[in-house]
Motif scaffolding. Structure first.
Motif, short mmCIF file in Angstrom:
data_model
loop_
_atom_site.label_atom_id
_atom_site.label_comp_id
_atom_site.label_asym_id
_atom_site.label_seq_id
_atom_site.Cartn_x
_atom_site.Cartn_y
_atom_site.Cartn_z
N ILE A 177 31.70 6.65 -29.51
CA ILE A 177 30.40 6.47 -30.16
C ILE A 177 29.54 7.71 -29.96
CG2 ILE A 177 28.25 5.14 -30.14
CD1 ILE A 177 29.92 2.70 -29.33
N MET A 199 27.13 -3.02 -33.12
CA MET A 199 26.36 -2.98 -31.88
C MET A 199 25.11 -3.85 -31.94
SD MET A 199 26.60 1.07 -30.80
CE MET A 199 25.54 0.86 -29.37
N TYR A 200 24.46 -3.89 -33.10
CA TYR A 200 23.15 -4.54 -33.18
C TYR A 200 23.11 -5.80 -34.07
CZ TYR A 200 21.31 -0.37 -30.91
OH TYR A 200 21.06 0.64 -30.02
N ASN A 215 25.87 -8.30 -34.82
CA ASN A 215 27.22 -8.81 -34.67
C ASN A 215 27.55 -9.90 -35.70
OD1 ASN A 215 29.76 -9.06 -33.39
ND2 ASN A 215 29.02 -10.83 -32.25
N TYR A 247 31.29 -5.40 -29.51
CA TYR A 247 29.91 -5.85 -29.29
C TYR A 247 29.63 -6.04 -27.80
CZ TYR A 247 25.69 -8.70 -29.47
OH TYR A 247 24.42 -9.19 -29.28
N SER A 275 29.27 -2.74 -26.24
CA SER A 275 28.02 -2.08 -26.65
C SER A 275 26.83 -2.58 -25.85
CB SER A 275 27.78 -2.29 -28.15
OG SER A 275 27.45 -3.64 -28.43
N LYS A 305 24.32 -0.12 -23.86
CA LYS A 305 22.87 -0.07 -24.03
C LYS A 305 22.13 -0.22 -22.71
CE LYS A 305 23.26 -3.04 -27.49
NZ LYS A 305 22.94 -4.00 -28.56
#
Length: 338
Positions: free
Chosen positions: A125, A175-176, A178, A216, A219, A223
């Motif tokens: 990423i 990632m944001y 799902n 996910y 991720s 984060k």
């Protein structure tokens, strides 16, 4: 390496020799030999050092992301990973073999499979994002010049930008968003279901949804580790900076006058973007064509341009292949602790 990989390796070397022979067909041998004899070895060593430092920074990125996840991962073991990745990226279409090879190499170094997958995902990423940032900056600085003189390559560069933006957009979606991503996959698979059996369709859907969930989950971990993320981004920028600098020192070694460092770097960024579009391992053919076309604007003779192309590919492509074989032959250093 498997037997198939060895065959592909030999084929890629043969293709490289064939391309160089084809490009040299109209050149006078005595002129080519004279240009080789006048090479400034000092600048070639700097170009070589740039590649080695680039791989060193890539190893540091791995070390940063593995910090706190494993207690036994030395710098020596970390240095093996980028070299192995170079080898398998070079002999597989779209560099698809690099990630699985790195995973196996990390597991050989006693990194648990789940942790290894997570770290490689974070590294992927960050790398994609930094490549895109560099490319956008290059587009702002030098795209007008390329589009003015090289219409066909400008189209490829634009297409490369679109591909990388799409890849990054998909990563950010997973990632944001799902649930939305899963629904989007369901919609996209509807037309595919018209051509495959229900059983295979169910298998594909299950694999994709599992990978999305895994991505996910990782991720979320990514984060939370903002400091690691920032360090990884900075180290990746350093990695790319040294990699993109290689052709500049190659041109200096050839005695090219009035070489602008920023201009050469911008052109190299665009070449790398174009190469990523070619399905042939290493972008063979496309890489050489792009380099020769873009760098023809410099005041180089025909023999020096071909020699520059050869040296550039030697440092950025073939060197990684041979060093990757060496990294495979060397076993990771493991402590006595289990």
């Amino acid at each position: 390496m498997s037997r198939t990989n060895k065959i592909v390796f030999a084929v890629m070397l043969a293709i490289g020799c064939g391309i160089f022979a084809y490009e040299s067909r109209t050149l006078q041998l005595n002129q080519l030999v004279a240009d080789i004899s006048r090479l400034k070895v000092g600048w070639l060593l700097v170009a070589l050092l740039c590649m080695l430092v680039s791989w060193f920074f890539e190893a540091l990125v791995l070390r940063v992301f593995l910090k706190g996840r494993t207690t036994d991962f030395s710098l020596f073991n970390a240095l093996r990973i980028p070299l192995i990745a170079q080898l398998f990226n070079a002999i597989t279409p779209f560099s698809s073999g690099g990630q699985p090879a790195q995973l196996v190499a990390l597991m050989q170094s006693r990194v648990e499979a789940g942790q290894a997958s997570s770290v490689l995902l974070m590294k992927f990423i960050v790398y994609q994002f930094m490549v895109l940032v560099n490319f956008l900056l290059s587009m702002v600085i030098g795209f007008s010049q390329v589009s003015k003189h090289f219409g066909t390559l400008a189209i490829l560069i634009n297409f490369g930008l679109i591909v990388h933006v799409v890849v990054l957009a998909v990563l950010l979606l997973v990632m944001y968003y799902n649930k939305f991503t899963k629904q989007l996959v369901h919609w996209l698979l509807i037309p595919v279901s018209w051509f495959v059996s229900k059983k295979r369709m169910a298998e594909w859907r299950g694999v994709l949804l599992t990978k999305i969930d895994t991505f996910y989950a990782e991720s979320l971990h990514l984060k939370k580790e903002k400091k690691k993320l920032i360090k990884g981004c900075l180290l990746t920028l350093c990695q790319l900076f040294f990699y993109y600098s290689v052709p500049y020192f190659v041109l200096l070694a050839l005695g090219s006058p009035n070489v602008n460092y920023l201009e050469v770097m911008v052109l190299h960024v665009m070449i790398v973007m174009i190469v990523s579009l070619f399905p042939v391992p290493g972008g063979s053919g496309g890489a050489e064509y792009s380099f020769k076309t873009l760098f023809a604007t410099f005041t180089l003779s025909s023999s020096k341009l071909v020699l520059a192309m050869l040296l550039w590919r030697l440092f950025t492509y073939y060197l990684g292949m041979f060093m990757g074989i060496g990294a495979l032959a060397v076993k990771p250093k493991l402590s006595a602790k289990k």
